[in-house]
Design a protein around this motif. Structure first.
Motif, PDB file in Angstrom:
ATOM      1  N   ASP B 124       0.836  -0.998  -0.010  1.00  0.00           N
ATOM      2  CA  ASP B 124       0.002  -0.477   0.506  1.00  0.00           C
ATOM      3  C   ASP B 124       0.807   0.756  -0.002  1.00  0.00           C
ATOM      4  N   ALA B 127       1.960   1.691  -3.231  1.00  0.00           N
ATOM      5  CA  ALA B 127       0.824   1.121  -4.264  1.00  0.00           C
ATOM      6  C   ALA B 127       0.003   3.095  -4.247  1.00  0.00           C
ATOM      7  N   GLU B 128       0.170   3.601  -2.914  1.00  0.00           N
ATOM      8  CA  GLU B 128      -0.600   5.123  -2.997  1.00  0.00           C
ATOM      9  C   GLU B 128      -0.589   5.856  -3.464  1.00  0.00           C
ATOM     10  N   LEU B 130       0.840   5.794  -6.848  1.00  0.00           N
ATOM     11  CA  LEU B 130      -0.391   5.155  -7.711  1.00  0.00           C
ATOM     12  C   LEU B 130      -2.479   5.449  -7.964  1.00  0.00           C
ATOM     13  N   ARG B 131      -2.391   5.485  -7.050  1.00  0.00           N
ATOM     14  CA  ARG B 131      -4.077   5.686  -6.486  1.00  0.00           C
ATOM     15  C   ARG B 131      -3.850   7.027  -6.488  1.00  0.00           C
ATOM     16  N   ILE B 132      -3.312   7.918  -6.059  1.00  0.00           N
ATOM     17  CA  ILE B 132      -3.409   9.029  -5.996  1.00  0.00           C
ATOM     18  C   ILE B 132      -3.567   9.996  -7.552  1.00  0.00           C
ATOM     19  N   ASN B 134      -4.205   8.188 -10.312  1.00  0.00           N
ATOM     20  CA  ASN B 134      -5.054   7.504 -11.086  1.00  0.00           C
ATOM     21  C   ASN B 134      -4.010   6.726 -12.198  1.00  0.00           C
ATOM     22  N   ARG B 136      -2.753   3.253 -14.015  1.00  0.00           N
ATOM     23  CA  ARG B 136      -3.330   1.878 -13.711  1.00  0.00           C
ATOM     24  C   ARG B 136      -2.067   1.483 -13.637  1.00  0.00           C
ATOM     25  N   GLU B 138      -1.754  -1.102 -11.646  1.00  0.00           N
ATOM     26  CA  GLU B 138      -0.653  -0.821 -10.343  1.00  0.00           C
ATOM     27  C   GLU B 138       0.118  -2.061  -9.547  1.00  0.00           C
TER      28      GLU B 138
END
Lengths: 346, 364
Positions: B124, B127-128, B130-132, B134, B136, B138
């Protein structure tokens, strides 16, 4: 007779899983006026060794075996009251973090005077004040600032105040545990220089505990390299740096960048020191050593004496004869790292 | 690998902190000045970061190197001056451009024990970002970042928490997190100073690979000149919020020109007992960054002090005639023909005007 003789010292810490052998069978001597450096990674036992000598082991720590002879008396046999008397007066310690070693609610003067009066009950206030002034001048602080509180001092000034305090009773042995690690390089340089000149003046001996091999190279006469609670190698500073026999010494030396060299491959010692609750039976460094054999993993190495060095490696002679270039080559270590990579989680 | 294209241009950057504001208040108190106003942490710094280059920012605690580094990745908004990235002045950039910038500018902090969230797993944590943003793909990206950081096999680390890792492994996780967005540049603030000696070289060689394999530009912030010499193409030496000397690393280390740089380099211990070094005792301590002195900020400690010109005229960081690096010192002749003596007057006030603190620093 040496000033300090440590023999087969074992210092253990009580843990839930059994005793952790933080210092395990360490022997060495310190001559009067000598500067001895103790280097090694975190957890190698260097600070524990110093704490055992000055007698400030934490509650869980105890001396399991061995002796610490200081000027002919065995410190391990002494009562607490006897040891307290020695502390500051004969053996003093300069701790890494002066911030935490000075009491924030007393002025620097009060703290130094308290140490003097505790140890020399007859000392009058005037005389104590004179000592404070003298010590402040010695470490390069303005004596008028002695009435300041620790928070009014910068980091470098605090460290110097700490040294002034450690010197106030003119101890014959100073233990300096990472004395300059928290400081900037210019302040470090000034303090190391100051410590050297003071030491010459009062002819005390010193043990410098540090992870920084360059500090040792510049300040010490002799060096002990510790690894996982044991001495890996010991000897005069020139020989330790020029012709070490122990792979760990070679590796540690090459792990440091040197400002005088433009291109240099640094060496990385892969892996981590072993668990000290259940240490490996052979050489403690075997697991991380790129040259280790089955013999290393099974048999504990004996001391090997040559060229003024005491080295605990089965292959000291081979390293001397032909393997030193191999051990001194970062690729040797990096290949070993690649081979053992992964799965080193704690 | 080093191209000459400029990636980032820092133009007269200033960052002043208002005194009596939270933690800075205690810092200022220890300086003990009369009526403090602003801490001039960074006070007019200009340099460029080229593509694929490693630049070192060096100096003692409080010289402004960390504040400069944090400003580079927009963790601070500058009080004055600007940063130009990809032909965009960040002060005028749109939100979308800022977001794009943030994706390309990453930072690695000194202490991996504090910079990682103890309640987040390694997966996490990496990956965080990448999420912020957006992004793909991941899992593949996280895996690749961990592989690069030599946390092998990556799957084994996915579910681990920071407390289960050693210091070296944590710093590798921090590096993986910084790399996962494929940034253009990274600011690394004392990336190995908290690590044990034997592990430092491993992390350093990893950082080396970042520049070699990805063509990343890196700004290293450190007080350790031996380390910077090993890692950097160019160096900038800072003192009291200003750069005093800037140029190719080998030039600066072997042939330092500013008296401060000389003292700093002479103070570095050498891991070789056979080498004696000339030790220059530098008097006093770093000056007051609230009530900035007129003229040169180093004048009170300088062994080469040459009088009024040092007292009154702020030495500009400029090319000199006799050597490769830029130096901010009146001892040397300007390559541009600037004559500092024309600015020397009877009263020091005239020279001071350029040095007035900002009247309304945009601080928050």
């Amino acid at each position: 007779m040496s000033q300090l003789e440590v023999e087969d010292l074992e210092v253990y810490y009580e843990t839930e899983e059994g005793p952790a052998q933080a210092v395990d069978g360490v022997s060495f001597e310190l001559e009067e006026g000598e500067n001895l450096g103790i280097v090694g990674e975190s957890g190698c036992g260097k600070t524990t060794l110093a704490k055992a000598i000055i007698g400030i082991l934490p509650d869980a720590g105890y001396i399991n075996d061995g002796s610490i002879n200081f000027q002919g008396d065995d410190l391990t046999e002494m009562t607490n009251a006897q040891r307290r008397r020695l502390k500051w007066e004969e053996i003093s310690m300069i701790a890494q973090s002066a911030m935490n070693s000075l009491d924030p609610v007393y002025t620097i003067r009060e703290q130094i005077v308290e140490a003097i009066e505790t140890h020399r009950p007859g000392t009058g206030r005037v005389e104590s004040d004179e000592i404070v002034t003298e010590m402040f001048e010695l470490v390069g602080l303005d004596p008028e600032r002695a009435d300041d509180y620790p928070h009014q001092f910068s980091g470098g000034m605090r460290q110097r105040a700490m040294i002034a305090m450690a010197l106030a009773l003119e101890p014959s042995l100073m233990l300096a545990d990472e004395p300059t690690t928290a400081l900037d390089v210019i302040m470090q340089d000034q303090i190391l220089k100051r410590m050297a000149s003071i030491q010459e003046e009062i002819n005390s001996s010193m043990m410098v505990i540090t992870h920084d091999v360059s500090v040792v190279a510049e300040t010490c006469d002799r060096v002990i390299v510790m690894y996982a609670g044991k001495i890996a190698e010991e000897g005069p500073v020139e020989e330790i740096f020029d012709q070490p026999y122990h792979p760990y010494t070679i590796g540690l030396k090459r792990a440091f960048p040197n400002i005088r060299k433009s291109s240099q491959d640094l060496l990385s010692i892969s892996g981590y020191p072993p668990e000290l609750i259940d240490p490996p039976q052979g050489c403690r460094f075997a697991e991380r050593c790129p040259m280790a054999t089955d013999k290393c993993r099974e048999e504990e190495p004996e001391a090997h004496y040559k060229n003024g060095l005491r080295s605990y490696c089965h292959y000291a002679d081979e390293i001397d004869a032909e393997l030193r270039p191999y051990a001194d080559d970062p690729t040797t270590w990096n290949q070993a790292a690649a081979a053992t990579d992964g799965g080193v989680g704690e | 690998m080093s191209g000459n294209d400029v990636l980032l241009e820092v133009d007269d950057l200033k960052k002043h902190f208002k005194v009596n504001q939270g933690w800075i208040a205690s810092l200022v108190e220890s300086f003990g000045s009369g009526e403090p106003d602003y801490v001039h942490a960074v006070d007019g710094v200009s340099f460029e970061l080229r593509e694929g280059e490693t630049l070192g920012l060096a100096g003692e605690s409080g010289c402004g190197k960390t504040t400069t580094g944090m400003s580079l990745v927009k963790l601070h908004d500058p009080t004055a001056g600007d940063i130009v990235y990809d032909d965009t002045r960040l002060s005028e950039a749109s939100d979308a451009e800022i977001k794009q910038f943030r994706q390309n500018a990453q930072m690695i902090f000194q202490d991996p024990f504090e910079s990682l969230n103890p309640r987040m797993t390694v997966y996490d944590t990496v990956a965080e970002p990448l999420r912020i943003h957006n992004i793909r793909n991941e899992t593949a990206r996280v895996q690749r970042a961990l592989e690069f950081a030599e946390l092998l096999p990556p799957e084994q680390y996915y579910d681990q928490y920071p407390h289960e890792l050693s210091g070296g492994q944590r710093q590798r996780v921090a590096i993986a997190r910084a790399l996962v967005l494929d940034p253009d540049f990274i600011v690394a603030d004392e990336p190995v100073s908290m690590l044990d000696v034997s592990l430092r070289a491993g992390v350093l060689s990893l950082l080396d690979r970042m520049t070699d394999e990805f063509g990343l530009s890196v700004v290293y912030i450190s007080h350790d000149l031996s380390l910077l010499r090993h890692m950097c193409d160019r160096l900038a030496i800072m003192y009291m919020g200003k750069i005093v000397e800037k140029g190719p690393t080998d030039e600066i280390i072997e042939n330092p020109q500013h008296p401060y740089t000389q003292a700093l380099i002479n103070a570095v211990p050498v891991p070789d007992p056979g080498v004696g070094r000339e030790r220059v005792e530098l008097q006093g301590e770093v000056g007051d960054v609230i009530d900035i002195p007129t003229g040169c900020r180093f004048k009170n400690r300088c062994s080469e002090y040459i009088g009024d010109v040092c007292d009154q005229v702020v030495p500009p960081l400029e090319a000199k005639t006799d050597f490769e690096q830029d130096v901010a010192c009146h001892l040397y002749d300007s390559a541009e023909g600037y004559d500092p003596y024309q600015d020397v007057t009877g009263s020091p006030s005239a020279a001071e005007t350029g040095e007035e603190p900002e009247s309304t620093p945009a601080d928050d």
